[in-house]
Design a protein around this motif. Structure first.
Motif, PDB file in Angstrom:
ATOM      1  N   ILE A 134      77.011  -5.222   1.957  1.00 23.68           N
ATOM      2  CA  ILE A 134      78.377  -5.721   2.138  1.00 23.68           C
ATOM      3  C   ILE A 134      78.845  -5.364   3.542  1.00 23.68           C
ATOM      4  CG2 ILE A 134      80.723  -5.711   1.246  1.00 23.68           C
ATOM      5  CD1 ILE A 134      78.632  -6.771  -0.728  1.00 23.68           C
ATOM      6  N   ASN A 135      79.066  -6.386   4.354  1.00 29.81           N
ATOM      7  CA  ASN A 135      79.447  -6.191   5.758  1.00 29.81           C
ATOM      8  C   ASN A 135      80.884  -6.645   5.973  1.00 29.81           C
ATOM      9  OD1 ASN A 135      79.772  -6.147   8.523  1.00 29.81           O
ATOM     10  ND2 ASN A 135      78.349  -7.822   8.933  1.00 29.81           N
ATOM     11  N   ASN A 136      81.800  -5.674   6.067  1.00 28.33           N
ATOM     12  CA  ASN A 136      83.182  -6.018   6.388  1.00 28.33           C
ATOM     13  C   ASN A 136      83.621  -5.453   7.741  1.00 28.33           C
ATOM     14  OD1 ASN A 136      83.547  -3.289   5.770  1.00 28.33           O
ATOM     15  ND2 ASN A 136      84.389  -3.710   3.738  1.00 28.33           N
ATOM     16  N   ALA A 137      82.641  -5.046   8.549  1.00 27.91           N
ATOM     17  CA  ALA A 137      82.887  -4.667   9.946  1.00 27.91           C
ATOM     18  C   ALA A 137      83.826  -3.477  10.123  1.00 27.91           C
ATOM     19  CB  ALA A 137      83.415  -5.875  10.741  1.00 27.91           C
ATOM     20  N   ILE A 138      83.848  -2.599   9.120  1.00 23.70           N
ATOM     21  CA  ILE A 138      84.767  -1.466   9.213  1.00 23.70           C
ATOM     22  C   ILE A 138      84.359  -0.407   8.185  1.00 23.70           C
ATOM     23  CG2 ILE A 138      86.500  -2.098   7.457  1.00 23.70           C
ATOM     24  CD1 ILE A 138      88.654  -1.547   9.594  1.00 23.70           C
ATOM     25  N   TYR A 139      84.763   0.838   8.426  1.00 21.13           N
ATOM     26  CA  TYR A 139      84.631   1.875   7.407  1.00 21.13           C
ATOM     27  C   TYR A 139      85.855   1.772   6.498  1.00 21.13           C
ATOM     28  CZ  TYR A 139      80.725   4.524   9.434  1.00 21.13           C
ATOM     29  OH  TYR A 139      79.500   4.938   9.878  1.00 21.13           O
ATOM     30  N   GLY A 140      85.683   1.207   5.316  1.00 18.66           N
ATOM     31  CA  GLY A 140      86.827   0.938   4.460  1.00 18.66           C
ATOM     32  C   GLY A 140      87.359   2.156   3.738  1.00 18.66           C
ATOM     33  N   MET A 141      86.478   2.985   3.193  1.00 18.46           N
ATOM     34  CA  MET A 141      86.916   4.071   2.320  1.00 18.46           C
ATOM     35  C   MET A 141      87.594   5.209   3.070  1.00 18.46           C
ATOM     36  SD  MET A 141      84.670   6.453  -0.308  1.00 18.46           S
ATOM     37  CE  MET A 141      83.949   7.447   1.003  1.00 18.46           C
ATOM     38  N   THR A 142      87.161   5.470   4.293  1.00 19.81           N
ATOM     39  CA  THR A 142      87.599   6.682   4.988  1.00 19.81           C
ATOM     40  C   THR A 142      88.722   6.455   5.986  1.00 19.81           C
ATOM     41  OG1 THR A 142      85.769   6.350   6.557  1.00 19.81           O
ATOM     42  CG2 THR A 142      85.386   7.847   4.712  1.00 19.81           C
ATOM     43  N   GLY A 143      89.308   5.266   6.004  1.00 20.04           N
ATOM     44  CA  GLY A 143      90.489   5.068   6.827  1.00 20.04           C
ATOM     45  C   GLY A 143      90.426   3.962   7.854  1.00 20.04           C
ATOM     46  N   GLY A 144      89.388   3.138   7.823  1.00 24.13           N
ATOM     47  CA  GLY A 144      89.345   1.978   8.703  1.00 24.13           C
ATOM     48  C   GLY A 144      88.817   2.249  10.092  1.00 24.13           C
ATOM     49  N   GLN A 145      87.847   3.179  10.205  1.00 23.35           N
ATOM     50  CA  GLN A 145      87.268   3.473  11.514  1.00 23.35           C
ATOM     51  C   GLN A 145      86.273   2.381  11.943  1.00 23.35           C
ATOM     52  OE1 GLN A 145      87.167   5.496   8.852  1.00 23.35           O
ATOM     53  NE2 GLN A 145      88.024   7.501   9.378  1.00 23.35           N
ATOM     54  N   MET A 146      85.898   2.402  13.217  1.00 26.35           N
ATOM     55  CA  MET A 146      84.913   1.471  13.743  1.00 26.35           C
ATOM     56  C   MET A 146      83.568   1.699  13.070  1.00 26.35           C
ATOM     57  SD  MET A 146      83.424   1.087  17.624  1.00 26.35           S
ATOM     58  CE  MET A 146      82.277   2.440  17.368  1.00 26.35           C
ATOM     59  N   ALA A 147      82.906   0.606  12.731  1.00 18.40           N
ATOM     60  CA  ALA A 147      81.567   0.644  12.149  1.00 18.40           C
ATOM     61  C   ALA A 147      80.586   0.043  13.155  1.00 18.40           C
ATOM     62  CB  ALA A 147      81.541  -0.139  10.841  1.00 18.40           C
ATOM     63  N   PRO A 148      79.279   0.159  12.930  1.00 24.40           N
ATOM     64  CA  PRO A 148      78.322  -0.479  13.834  1.00 24.40           C
ATOM     65  C   PRO A 148      78.519  -1.990  13.933  1.00 24.40           C
ATOM     66  CG  PRO A 148      77.211   1.095  12.417  1.00 24.40           C
ATOM     67  CD  PRO A 148      78.598   0.969  11.892  1.00 24.40           C
ATOM     68  N   THR A 149      79.056  -2.587  12.874  1.00 27.51           N
ATOM     69  CA  THR A 149      79.233  -4.040  12.838  1.00 27.51           C
ATOM     70  C   THR A 149      80.597  -4.496  13.348  1.00 27.51           C
ATOM     71  OG1 THR A 149      79.877  -3.738  10.529  1.00 27.51           O
ATOM     72  CG2 THR A 149      77.604  -4.398  10.952  1.00 27.51           C
ATOM     73  N   THR A 150      81.474  -3.567  13.728  1.00 26.80           N
ATOM     74  CA  THR A 150      82.789  -3.929  14.263  1.00 26.80           C
ATOM     75  C   THR A 150      82.632  -4.808  15.497  1.00 26.80           C
ATOM     76  OG1 THR A 150      83.793  -1.889  13.444  1.00 26.80           O
ATOM     77  CG2 THR A 150      84.932  -3.009  15.241  1.00 26.80           C
ATOM     78  N   LEU A 151      83.388  -5.896  15.546  1.00 27.80           N
ATOM     79  CA  LEU A 151      83.273  -6.864  16.638  1.00 27.80           C
ATOM     80  C   LEU A 151      83.909  -6.337  17.922  1.00 27.80           C
ATOM     81  CD1 LEU A 151      84.248 -10.129  14.722  1.00 27.80           C
ATOM     82  CD2 LEU A 151      81.955  -9.204  15.112  1.00 27.80           C
ATOM     83  N   LEU A 152      83.444  -6.836  19.052  1.00 24.27           N
ATOM     84  CA  LEU A 152      84.071  -6.507  20.332  1.00 24.27           C
ATOM     85  C   LEU A 152      85.519  -6.969  20.315  1.00 24.27           C
ATOM     86  CD1 LEU A 152      81.267  -7.425  22.905  1.00 24.27           C
ATOM     87  CD2 LEU A 152      81.975  -5.135  22.168  1.00 24.27           C
TER      88      LEU A 152
END
Length: 270
Positions: A134-152
């Motif tokens: 599941i790729n939603n481009a963000i760390y959802g559970m821990t507060g919405g931090q940048m993930a490896p898939t976060t867009l520029l």
């Protein structure tokens, strides 16, 4: 016969008027935010397991992340894994239980960040497992931090001015990397935000599980998803943002469909 003369019973089937919950979905209320894609994909996975009649043979591995409680919602055997280690745990389960169908269910922070080594090596070995990503481009559970898939340019809790190339590097297209590995037999990217895309996603998940039954190696299904709470958008606006921003960077479709690579090219030559 003209439409106006048809009996309504000939147009609308009674079974289509009632929501039919998959038998494998429990009655527990899901903890996911309204609009989250996890619930939809849970339903698709449950439907596929029912279709293939493999409830007693299936073992799921749930991760650390928003879907950490997946074992509460789909009535099959589950094993919890440490953060990012689901492919390693699934490898052990599948190797000692060759008659079982084993799958992992992971988010982008779990799979593409802390679990990068585990997923790449499991796919490279061709472990006979299914991976639902599941790729939603963000760390959802821990507060919405940048993930490896976060867009520029994407704003997150740790990139309040948007992801910056010089500071944060490029977004990771992990599925494209996995498609190049010889142990994978089926690699695809789908979404599940409309009835039509959910049907395509269900078909892809079913193919992946059938591959596991047929012992074809690793099957990998990415589902591009929304995190409307992390993105600070309504569910409707989150779907629009996903279509306009994520789909161009993470295009839909199959990347690999067939068999694991033949070993001939990898054998030592005398």
């Amino acid at each position: 016969m003209k439409l106006e003369k048809m009996d309504v019973k000939d147009i609308i089937k009674p079974e289509n008027l009632v929501y039919q919950k998959p038998k494998l979905l429990t009655d527990k209320t899901m903890h996911y935010c309204p609009g989250c894609t996890h619930g939809v994909v849970h339903r698709l996975v449950a439907e596929v397991i029912e279709d293939l009649d493999i409830q007693e043979k299936t073992i799921g591995v749930s991760p650390v992340g928003c879907s950490v409680f997946a074992y509460n919602y789909i009535d099959i055997d589950w094993q919890e894994a440490a953060h990012g280690r689901a492919p390693a745990v699934a490898t052990g389960i599948a190797r000692v239980n060759e008659d079982k169908v084993v799958f992992t269910y992971q988010g982008d922070g779990d799979l593409a960040s802390i679990g990068t080594a585990e997923i790449l090596h499991a796919c490279n070995r061709g472990e006979n497992i299914v991976v639902i990503f599941i790729n939603n481009a963000i760390y959802g559970m821990t507060g919405g931090q940048m993930a490896p898939t976060t867009l520029l340019g994407q704003v997150t809790a740790t990139t309040p001015c948007g992801r910056d190339l010089e500071r944060n590097g490029y977004p990771l297209k992990i599925t494209e990397l996995i498609a190049q590995l010889p142990g994978t037999s089926y690699v695809t990217r789908q979404s599940a935000h409309t009835p039509a895309t959910a049907r395509k996603c269900r078909k892809a998940i079913k193919k992946a599980f059938q591959n596991a039954i047929d012992k074809k190696g690793t099957s990998f299904v990415e589902v591009v998803s929304t995190c409307n709470s992390g993105w600070r958008l309504s569910p409707v606006d989150a779907n629009i943002w996903m279509e306009e921003n994520m789909f161009p960077f993470f295009p839909m479709g199959d990347m690999k469909d067939g068999e694991r690579d033949a070993p001939d090219a990898y054998l030592k030559k005398n």
